[in-house]
Design a protein around this motif. Structure first.
Motif, mmCIF file in Angstrom:
data_model
loop_
_atom_site.group_PDB
_atom_site.id
_atom_site.type_symbol
_atom_site.label_atom_id
_atom_site.label_comp_id
_atom_site.label_asym_id
_atom_site.label_seq_id
_atom_site.Cartn_x
_atom_site.Cartn_y
_atom_site.Cartn_z
ATOM 1 N N UNK A 68 0.854 -1.190 0.000
ATOM 2 C CA UNK A 68 0.000 0.000 0.000
ATOM 3 C C UNK A 68 0.886 1.235 0.000
ATOM 4 N N UNK A 84 -9.369 -10.421 4.117
ATOM 5 C CA UNK A 84 -9.371 -10.621 2.663
ATOM 6 C C UNK A 84 -8.107 -10.030 2.066
ATOM 7 N N UNK A 85 -7.417 -10.786 1.246
ATOM 8 C CA UNK A 85 -6.246 -10.284 0.535
ATOM 9 C C UNK A 85 -6.603 -10.192 -0.940
ATOM 10 N N UNK A 86 -6.297 -9.046 -1.523
ATOM 11 C CA UNK A 86 -6.622 -8.811 -2.922
ATOM 12 C C UNK A 86 -5.561 -7.916 -3.530
ATOM 13 N N UNK A 87 -5.660 -7.714 -4.832
ATOM 14 C CA UNK A 87 -4.572 -7.005 -5.519
ATOM 15 C C UNK A 87 -4.699 -5.490 -5.422
ATOM 16 N N UNK A 88 -5.753 -4.998 -4.840
ATOM 17 C CA UNK A 88 -5.807 -3.576 -4.493
ATOM 18 C C UNK A 88 -6.594 -3.454 -3.198
ATOM 19 N N UNK A 89 -6.696 -2.249 -2.668
ATOM 20 C CA UNK A 89 -7.221 -2.103 -1.307
ATOM 21 C C UNK A 89 -8.732 -2.320 -1.219
ATOM 22 N N UNK A 90 -9.446 -2.094 -2.308
ATOM 23 C CA UNK A 90 -10.891 -2.351 -2.277
ATOM 24 C C UNK A 90 -11.361 -2.663 -3.680
ATOM 25 N N UNK A 91 -12.605 -3.118 -3.773
ATOM 26 C CA UNK A 91 -13.258 -3.312 -5.062
ATOM 27 C C UNK A 91 -12.503 -4.294 -5.951
ATOM 28 N N UNK A 92 -12.134 -5.413 -5.341
ATOM 29 C CA UNK A 92 -11.504 -6.481 -6.114
ATOM 30 C C UNK A 92 -11.865 -7.793 -5.437
ATOM 31 N N UNK A 93 -11.896 -8.854 -6.217
ATOM 32 C CA UNK A 93 -12.166 -10.163 -5.642
ATOM 33 C C UNK A 93 -10.914 -10.653 -4.921
ATOM 34 N N UNK A 110 -0.742 -2.306 -9.851
ATOM 35 C CA UNK A 110 -1.978 -2.948 -10.304
ATOM 36 C C UNK A 110 -2.051 -3.315 -11.784
ATOM 37 N N UNK A 119 -7.786 -12.857 -3.614
ATOM 38 C CA UNK A 119 -6.855 -13.883 -4.086
ATOM 39 C C UNK A 119 -6.635 -14.911 -2.972
ATOM 40 N N UNK A 146 -6.871 2.896 -2.571
ATOM 41 C CA UNK A 146 -5.437 2.729 -2.841
ATOM 42 C C UNK A 146 -4.707 4.051 -2.909
ATOM 43 N N UNK A 158 0.887 -9.051 -5.161
ATOM 44 C CA UNK A 158 1.068 -9.840 -3.930
ATOM 45 C C UNK A 158 1.826 -11.140 -4.156
#
Lengths: 720, 336
Positions: A582, B236-245, A618, B247, A645, A699
């Protein structure tokens, strides 16, 4: 009347101080209340709707198209394809170079990549057109394809004029006390403008009219005229409001298809693209594989600077992502070698995408500088300062204002850089490792000829006409401010009409050159108008109009290294147990010339820096090698930064003016994304001790690198 | 896009009768997934039966401390409900970790259970996909599969279930209630399925996703009483901080007494075609010491069965680290 003054324009007699004052957009209320109409929203009588059918195979030929079944479906009016489309001319040179062969829509049965347009289905409603288009049975003869891009692939070549060098790089590397030799990659990236592309074509009294979403109405008009062998005066293109462009909204296949259908049906035809189609046929930034070699003395002085940047392009057009341009102006070195190379693949043709070249190039170079600083034990800013050139490092040309050192200084002060512990992996807050990073940035500051007309109306107001494009940047507002100051009136009394090719030739919204190019023309026409109005006792009912083209003024500019500059600072937090990264803080301090509108400029710079976050963490279009097409080409699959983000972002500027520009403008459209990804990657290294040389820093990459870092044989160094 | 009929129903008997056994009809809840799939051509229903206004929008306590959640309760209302937040905090956190405020205002509990995978091959009608087009193949096995399943997948399909909510429901032994029109004379008949039995194994039939009988309407979900659920978390771990499904995601609940794990619940998200209840990990934990080594061993007990592909092996350390971190936090929280 068009005049071409040769002397530099003197400053206005009186100014109202509009330039430099924050103003919200003149069309802001229309936009936020929804009354502003975008290209696909404008009503037309008897409008028909076209739907593009795109190849699902990556290489081969169209064997057959079952148009009969499609024509039998409800509402279907026509199916345009290579078997029945009119011939177009693709042998010409347009405003931005030779014709793009991709515009030869429906001209042959050859398929050079997935997404190549094979038909346009036109129906009474958009839904009917889509249903028939998706049902259209196209059979292909497929041939083996190759879409895999990677470093040093066989077939990679150096295009003409793509290599620039001075001195002997190998000798200087051999003589260097410290050498960094590192490879970096960036993925395929897409413009992702909020408003998908849409165009409506119709014939009106013998003229071809397009209502469009583009970044240069004259550009589009000129190319359509050439493609369809029409007189330029027989084509009119308008583009009132544009929901983002970023390089993707030039002339595209849907324009050509819409004109073909409107010609055949003699009805207005609209072709609006879906998000997936935008991914497929409106261009993208090529992936890159870059190698940077730096050789330095123990005190950090560079002996050798080498940057070799490989990109890919289609088999139909050589478009180069010029990543290696970046270093030619930034760092002094005894020997310098910068080369762009390219690999041709069975993929769509890439195009300009915000800061083309500089965005990926700065990631590699500014990361390598950070690696060198680490190896030398020198502060990353001090290293950059030590290699600051007095003249163009390769060209030897003087700089037209270069205040990069002041950007470092002011940025370091505001970011709190002083006293930073350079050792990596020393700061922790809960599950987060924290680090900070810095990068320089530069982007060319250019100007191109444009025509503006300014009318003094009988009621005391003024009307400016110029084929500018406001792609969301606030250009219309900036031009209003510029005109008001030059005319000695208030912005409320100035009406700026833009984005209509009937207003004459003008530069596009591109290259960070829009406001400067159009502003110059508006100033010149306003000055001409003032001189003429001064001789009159009153304004006639039809008003008084002055029209100026700046071609000669622009041509008379001395040759110099003209750039905007900046220093980007980032603080990143990394959870190495989950791979989450982040960004906590971003600060950019820019030397970007005189700022016309601080409000919209800040938006531009912050927007660019936000793009930098997306690039760092991203954005990545994924191509499936089996089919040669994208996987997940929508906003669920293709990620860019969401609001959460985007942390505290600050953008500010020095406000130094460019002495050679009548307003002092340099350009702010693209500089914000340059260097940002490197600053973030450098902060991630500082947080974790691991170099991430492949973007985005996902990640899974962080997790796997952490596993490698814990293994006895650390795999995170490729230095020589 | 296919032309479709639309009909709104106001009670359950009308709903199940309206759908009947028509394989070309679909119930429409919030539409946050179905309408997208219709636009992209993945779903091509001839008829939509809009069940959003059915009287199934209540959350009610059940005897003993459980909850019955109606099928048309929106995600927003579910996450805001005081009993949910108090008794099953991980459920509220899971719901809030998904989508956006606007989507959560529309999306319903029933629809959430039935949402489809976001695998890029499934959502693209120009690609092969056994789930969408049985027998066409699964290109994800060799292709793009960074977010593919670790558990229960097959060479026919490696897609993961996208729900956050479901991961909490799986941890808390949720039971799904439904009605069909196959009672006497076409009258509604009630049925229920434990969440474990609700989702079918992938095998060679990835297109068959749930055990719901044809034409069944989900009417609600029951959460049985579970004291341990009051000490739960969703991460929840995802590829951005919000609004993503996700991983990788985790519902964890822990009850510790005198340093010994008395009860524990663990369910993983984004690792299987269904929310994955980590029973092997729970068995390893319960009755053992509450410490980091035991948490890691429990995670390993579950992850021993993980089957990785070329690009999704990172999920193994990810889930292991998540389990250890979340159980450690829950344990520390309990001690405060």
């Amino acid at each position: 009347m068009t005049t071409a003054p040769t002397a530099p324009t003197p400053p206005a007699a009186t100014t109202t101080g509009a330039v430099g004052t924050a103003r919200s957009r003149v069309e802001g209320v229309e936009k936020v209340t929804g009354s502003a109409r975008y290209a696909s929203e404008l009503p037309f009588t008897d409008l028909a709707h076209g739907w593009m059918v795109l190849s699902t195979v990556a290489r081969g030929r169209v064997h057959a198209i079952d148009t009969e079944s499609a024509l039998a479906m409800p509402g279907v009016l026509t199916v345009v394809h290579h078997g029945n489309a009119p011939r177009v001319n693709t042998d010409y040179v347009g405003q931005l170079g030779p014709a793009d062969p991709t515009l030869g829509v429906f001209q042959s049965d050859r398929i050079p990549h997935v997404g190549w347009p094979v038909a346009l289905v036109v129906a009474e409603t958009s839904e009917q057109a889509r249903e028939a288009a998706e049902a259209l049975d196209v059979t292909y003869e497929t041939q083996p394809h190759d879409t895999a891009f990677h470093a040093d692939r066989p077939g990679t070549y150096t295009p003409e004029n793509a290599e620039v060098s001075k001195g002997d790089v190998e000798a200087e590397l051999a003589a260097s006390a410290v050498v960094v030799d590192a490879r970096y990659t960036t993925p395929e990236q897409h413009h992702s403008a909020m408003e998908p592309h849409a165009a409506t074509a119709r014939w009106d009294a013998g003229r071809l009219e397009l209502v469009d979403s583009n970044q240069g109405s004259m550009w589009v008009a000129d190319e359509l005229a050439k493609l369809f062998s029409l007189d330029l005066s027989a084509v009119r293109v308008r583009s009132e409001h544009v929901g983002g462009a970023f390089g993707s909204k030039g002339v595209r296949p849907h324009h050509v298809a819409a004109v073909m259908a409107a010609t055949e049906l003699q009805r207005p035809v609209r072709v609006a693209l879906t998000r997936r189609q935008v991914f497929a046929i409106t261009g993208y930034r090529s992936p890159t594989a870059q190698r940077v070699r730096l050789g330095a003395e123990p005190d950090g002085r560079l002996r050798a600077f080498e940057h070799v940047a490989q990109c890919s392009t289609s088999t139909v057009r050589e478009f180069i992502e010029n990543s290696a341009l970046y270093g030619r102006v930034l760092y002094e070195a005894d020997a310098h070698r910068t080369v762009n190379t390219v690999t041709r693949l069975d993929i769509p043709t890439p195009t300009f995408l915000r800061a083309p070249g500089e965005a990926p190039g700065s990631f590699a170079v500014e990361s390598a500088l950070d690696e060198l600083a680490e190896r030398l034990g020198i502060d990353p800013i001090a290293l950059r300062v030590r290699n600051e050139p007095d003249v163009g490092p390769v060209s030897g040309l003087p700089f037209a204002g270069r205040n990069l050192l002041a950007c470092y200084e002011e940025g370091a002060r505001r970011f709190g850089w002083a006293g930073r512990d350079p050792r990596p992996r020393t700061r922790r807050e809960g599950r987060w490792l924290l680090g900070t990073g810095v990068a320089a940035c530069a982007f060319p500051s250019g100007v191109a000829p444009s025509t503006a007309s300014v009318t003094a109306e009988a009621d005391g107001t003024y009307t400016v006409r110029i084929t500018a494009a406001d792609v969301g940047t606030g250009a219309r507002t900036a031009l209003t401010q510029i005109a008001a100051d030059e005319l000695g009136t208030t912005p409320e009394r100035v009406r700026v009409r833009i984005a209509d090719s009937d207003f004459g030739p003008a530069w596009v919204s591109g290259g960070s050159m829009g406001t400067r190019s159009w502003g110059w023309a508006v100033i010149a026409a306003s000055r001409e108008l003032r001189e003429r109005v001064a001789l009159l006792t009153d304004i006639p009912a039809e008003g008084v109009t002055a029209r100026v083209n700046t071609a000669d003024l622009v041509a008379s500019l001395a040759q110099k290294e003209r750039y905007s500059y900046g220093a980007q600072f980032a603080e990143a937090a990394v959870d190495v147990t989950t791979g989450e990264v982040r960004v906590r803080r971003l600060l950019g301090v820019f030397d970007a010339g005189r700022i016309v509108n601080p409000l919209t400029t800040r938006s531009q710079l912050v927007g660019g820096m936000t793009w930098g976050i997306s690039m760092a963490l991203h954005e990545e279009a994924v191509r499936d090698q089996e089919t040669g097409g994208h996987v997940g080409a929508d906003f669920a699959g293709y990620h860019f930064a969401a609001n959460a983000d985007v942390p505290v972002i600050e953008a500010d500027w020095l406000g130094e003016v460019d002495p050679d520009d009548p307003i002092g403008i340099k350009g702010v459209g693209e500089i914000g994304i340059v260097g940002t990804a490197a600053a973030i990657a450098n902060a991630v290294w500082h947080a974790t001790g691991v170099r991430h040389r492949d973007l985005p820093i996902r990640p899974d990459r962080v997790l796997l690198a952490e596993g490698d870092a814990q293994a006895p044989d650390r795999g995170d160094r490729t230095d020589a | 896009m296919r032309e479709f009929g639309y009909q709104k129903v106001l009670d359950v008997p009308d709903a199940v009768a309206a759908l009947g056994a028509d394989p070309d009809a679909r119930f429409l809840g919030g539409g946050t997934n179905l309408v997208d799939l219709m636009k992209s051509g993945v779903e091509r229903p001839a008829r939509l039966v809009d069940v959003r206004d059915l009287p199934l929008d209540r959350i009610e306590p059940t005897p003993g401390g459980g909850l019955r959640i109606g099928a048309t309760v929106t995600n927003s209302d579910l996450a805001a409900h005081p009993d949910v937040r108090r008794r099953y905090p991980a459920l509220a956190q899971a719901v809030l970790a998904g989508a956006s405020g606007q989507l959560r205002n529309m999306a319903t509990v029933g629809g959430n259970l039935l949402q489809r995978t976001r695998c890029g091959y499934f959502t693209d009608v120009t690609k092969a996909c056994n789930k969408r087009n049985p027998g066409s193949g699964c290109p994800a096995v060799e292709g793009e599969h960074r977010n593919a399943a670790l558990f229960g997948a097959s060479r026919h399909c490696v897609a993961v279930h996208p729900s956050d909510m479901g991961v909490a429901l799986a941890a808390f032994d949720a039971v799904v209630h439904y009605e069909t029109a196959d009672g006497p004379g076409g009258t509604p008949r009630e049925g229920e399925l434990a969440l474990d039995a609700f989702y079918l194994p992938v095998g060679d039939t990835p297109h068959l996703e749930t055990a719901l009988p044809p034409g069944a309407l989900i009417t609600g979900v029951t959460l049985p009483p579970a004291p341990v659920a009051a000490h739960s978390r969703y991460r929840k771990v995802r590829e951005r901080a919000s609004y993503a499904f996700a991983i990788g995601s985790l519902t964890a609940a822990l009850d510790v007494e005198d340093g010994i794990v008395r009860d524990a619940r663990l369910a993983f998200g984004a690792v299987a075609s269904r929310p994955w209840r980590a029973r092997a990990a729970e068995r390893a934990l319960i009755g053992g010491p509450a410490d980091g080594d035991a948490y890691a061993a429990a995670a390993d007990a579950e992850l021993a069965a993980a089957e990785t592909l070329r690009d999704n092996a990172y999920k193994v350390p990810l889930m292991r680290n998540l389990v250890v971190a979340q159980l450690t936090e829950l344990e520390q929280e309990a001690r405060r």
